[in-house]
Design a protein around this motif. Structure first.
Motif, mmCIF file in Angstrom:
data_model
loop_
_atom_site.group_PDB
_atom_site.id
_atom_site.type_symbol
_atom_site.label_atom_id
_atom_site.label_comp_id
_atom_site.label_asym_id
_atom_site.label_seq_id
_atom_site.Cartn_x
_atom_site.Cartn_y
_atom_site.Cartn_z
ATOM 1 N N GLY A 89 0.689 8.432 -8.854
ATOM 2 C CA GLY A 89 0.769 7.007 -9.149
ATOM 3 C C GLY A 89 0.235 6.044 -8.118
ATOM 4 N N GLY A 90 -0.365 6.533 -7.035
ATOM 5 C CA GLY A 90 -0.907 5.631 -6.031
ATOM 6 C C GLY A 90 -2.311 5.158 -6.387
ATOM 7 N N ARG A 91 -2.999 4.681 -5.363
ATOM 8 C CA ARG A 91 -4.368 4.195 -5.550
ATOM 9 C C ARG A 91 -5.209 4.703 -4.391
ATOM 10 N N VAL A 92 -6.433 5.114 -4.696
ATOM 11 C CA VAL A 92 -7.313 5.640 -3.654
ATOM 12 C C VAL A 92 -8.689 5.010 -3.761
ATOM 13 N N LYS A 93 -9.360 4.976 -2.627
ATOM 14 C CA LYS A 93 -10.784 4.675 -2.608
ATOM 15 C C LYS A 93 -11.499 5.938 -2.147
ATOM 16 N N ILE A 94 -12.493 6.338 -2.924
ATOM 17 C CA ILE A 94 -13.242 7.556 -2.646
ATOM 18 C C ILE A 94 -14.679 7.183 -2.293
ATOM 19 N N LEU A 95 -15.139 7.645 -1.136
ATOM 20 C CA LEU A 95 -16.507 7.426 -0.686
ATOM 21 C C LEU A 95 -17.356 8.626 -1.093
ATOM 22 N N ILE A 96 -18.466 8.369 -1.800
ATOM 23 C CA ILE A 96 -19.372 9.439 -2.228
ATOM 24 C C ILE A 96 -20.761 9.150 -1.683
ATOM 25 N N GLU A 97 -21.342 10.132 -0.978
ATOM 26 C CA GLU A 97 -22.657 9.972 -0.348
ATOM 27 C C GLU A 97 -23.557 11.147 -0.713
ATOM 28 N N THR A 98 -24.853 10.910 -0.728
ATOM 29 C CA THR A 98 -25.835 11.969 -0.936
ATOM 30 C C THR A 98 -26.716 12.099 0.303
ATOM 31 N N PHE A 99 -27.147 13.316 0.570
ATOM 32 C CA PHE A 99 -27.947 13.624 1.758
ATOM 33 C C PHE A 99 -29.065 14.580 1.379
ATOM 34 N N ASP A 100 -30.149 14.520 2.164
ATOM 35 C CA ASP A 100 -31.200 15.526 2.052
ATOM 36 C C ASP A 100 -31.768 15.815 3.435
ATOM 37 N N GLY A 101 -32.915 16.472 3.488
ATOM 38 C CA GLY A 101 -33.472 16.898 4.766
ATOM 39 C C GLY A 101 -33.726 15.777 5.747
ATOM 40 N N ARG A 102 -33.925 14.554 5.258
ATOM 41 C CA ARG A 102 -34.152 13.422 6.154
ATOM 42 C C ARG A 102 -32.929 13.101 7.009
ATOM 43 N N ASP A 103 -31.774 13.600 6.603
ATOM 44 C CA ASP A 103 -30.530 13.277 7.313
ATOM 45 C C ASP A 103 -30.124 14.327 8.334
ATOM 46 N N LEU A 104 -30.827 15.445 8.396
ATOM 47 C CA LEU A 104 -30.380 16.542 9.252
ATOM 48 C C LEU A 104 -30.328 16.158 10.724
ATOM 49 N N GLU A 105 -31.286 15.364 11.185
ATOM 50 C CA GLU A 105 -31.281 14.962 12.601
ATOM 51 C C GLU A 105 -30.052 14.119 12.921
ATOM 52 N N ASP A 106 -29.648 13.233 11.986
ATOM 53 C CA ASP A 106 -28.462 12.407 12.211
ATOM 54 C C ASP A 106 -27.176 13.211 12.091
ATOM 55 N N ILE A 107 -27.202 14.258 11.270
ATOM 56 C CA ILE A 107 -26.012 15.079 11.079
ATOM 57 C C ILE A 107 -25.763 16.006 12.266
ATOM 58 N N LYS A 108 -26.825 16.408 12.966
ATOM 59 C CA LYS A 108 -26.690 17.414 14.030
ATOM 60 C C LYS A 108 -25.633 17.051 15.082
ATOM 61 N N PRO A 109 -25.585 15.808 15.616
ATOM 62 C CA PRO A 109 -24.533 15.508 16.601
ATOM 63 C C PRO A 109 -23.121 15.652 16.029
ATOM 64 N N LEU A 110 -22.975 15.413 14.743
ATOM 65 C CA LEU A 110 -21.668 15.564 14.109
ATOM 66 C C LEU A 110 -21.302 17.041 13.980
ATOM 67 N N VAL A 111 -22.309 17.874 13.659
ATOM 68 C CA VAL A 111 -22.090 19.319 13.608
ATOM 69 C C VAL A 111 -21.665 19.830 14.978
ATOM 70 N N ASP A 112 -22.353 19.388 16.025
ATOM 71 C CA ASP A 112 -22.039 19.834 17.388
ATOM 72 C C ASP A 112 -20.639 19.391 17.804
ATOM 73 N N SER A 113 -20.277 18.147 17.497
ATOM 74 C CA SER A 113 -18.951 17.646 17.870
ATOM 75 C C SER A 113 -17.848 18.364 17.111
ATOM 76 N N GLU A 114 -18.111 18.662 15.855
ATOM 77 C CA GLU A 114 -17.135 19.342 15.006
ATOM 78 C C GLU A 114 -16.792 20.724 15.558
ATOM 79 N N ALA A 115 -17.747 21.384 16.177
ATOM 80 C CA ALA A 115 -17.521 22.720 16.715
ATOM 81 C C ALA A 115 -16.523 22.718 17.859
#
Length: 323
Positions: A89-115
């Motif tokens: 019975g609550g309320r949520v906001k859901i964020l939906i994003e799409t990615f492709d190969g152009r985003d891999l360079e930006d994602i890499k620091p997040l992958v490294d930090s996540e480890a």
């Protein structure tokens, strides 16, 4: 699940992927802020935001967005009760994003930090896309619109012994938020493959392992040798770990307690020992059953905040793990 690693892998394998995130929660909801699903272009997915109609609807939207190609992010404001018939019975906001190969360079620091565990990012919208900057690099950015916390805080576990129960435990802990150091002094004691969160180590100095262990560690002792069990358990009780568990029966515990007193361990530390291991009420002795019971107990320790305060062990089950 390591979300950014999963996302990067899927982009590499399939060319694109979508990320569904619980962005905001008001009232009761099936999952907390920060829960994720990573979606493949063929519609398969990893993770959950709680199942039910909410998850089905968000997956449908993510699949439609993927079919349209990489584009602007979308925030879906969803009432759970009147719109979806979900009893929370609550309320949520859901964020939906799409990615492709152009985003891999930006994602890499997040992958490294996540480890390396838990980290924060500062987020802002730029032409409909979410831009994420590591907080440590940005500081108090006036352009920040919201912050996200990513990664898993994994609880360290030391398992001494690679017998049947040790193997069952390593498998049972595989999908859970634990980092496992699995120790045995025998050659060829370990299976050929171990889960990603498990480090299998040929043990040279068991007492030294205890001395060097992270003070937050949860200790499980189940070797092939009772004198070795005794030495490891005594060393562990000599430190203030939040959980020390010893495989065995009430009879084994009584014998060990006598020796612990002779060694000068305090009554409080002796009482803190969990033996037999596992939650009460489960008496079967199959390795997989013991492992399930012990893992449930370790999750209780984790939930109780035992890594930040002293742990009062549960009443042990009756004689279920006598070797």
């Amino acid at each position: 699940m390591r979300v950014w690693r999963q996302l990067a892998d899927l982009i590499g394998q399939h060319g694109s992927a979508a990320l569904i995130t619980v962005h905001e929660v008001k009232g009761s909801a099936p999952r907390e802020v920060g829960a994720h699903i990573v979606v493949r272009p063929d519609g398969a997915f990893h993770g959950t935001i709680g199942g039910g109609q909410l998850e089905f609807r968000m997956l449908d939207i993510a699949r439609d967005m993927l079919r349209g190609g990489r584009g602007a992010a979308r925030i879906v404001d969803q009432a759970l009760g009147p719109d979806l018939g979900q009893c929370c019975g609550g309320r949520v906001k859901i964020l939906i994003e799409t990615f492709d190969g152009r985003d891999l360079e930006d994602i890499k620091p997040l992958v490294d930090s996540e480890a390396h565990g838990v980290f924060e990012v500062e987020c802002r919208l730029d032409q409909g896309r979410v831009i994420r900057d590591l907080s440590s690099a940005v500081g108090d950015d006036k352009a920040t619109q919201w912050r996200e916390t990513h990664g898993e805080a994994r609880t360290p576990v030391l398992i001494f012994g690679a017998g049947h129960v040790g193997r069952a435990l390593a498998l049972a802990l595989a999908p859970l938020p634990f980092s496992v150091r699995w120790l045995d002094d025998r050659e060829d004691a370990f299976p050929g493959h171990v889960p990603a969160n498990v480090a299998a180590v040929r043990m040279q100095d068991p007492v030294g392992e205890i001395a060097q262990a992270d003070p937050r560690s949860l200790i499980l002792v189940m070797t092939h040798d009772h004198p070795l069990d005794m030495a490891i358990t005594a060393a562990a009780l000599g430190r203030d770990f939040p959980y020390v568990g010893l495989i065995g029966s009430d009879t084994k515990r009584a014998r060990f307690e006598k020796r612990f007193r002779e060694l000068g361990l305090s009554e409080a530390r002796i009482r803190s020992l969990v033996c037999p291991i596992g939650i009460p009420g489960i008496v079967a002795k199959e390795p997989a059953v013991i492992a399930a019971s012990v893992v449930a107990q370790l999750l209780q320790v984790r939930e109780r905040g035992a890594l930040d305060s002293k742990f009062s062990p549960p009443v042990p089950a009756n004689d279920k793990t006598a070797p």
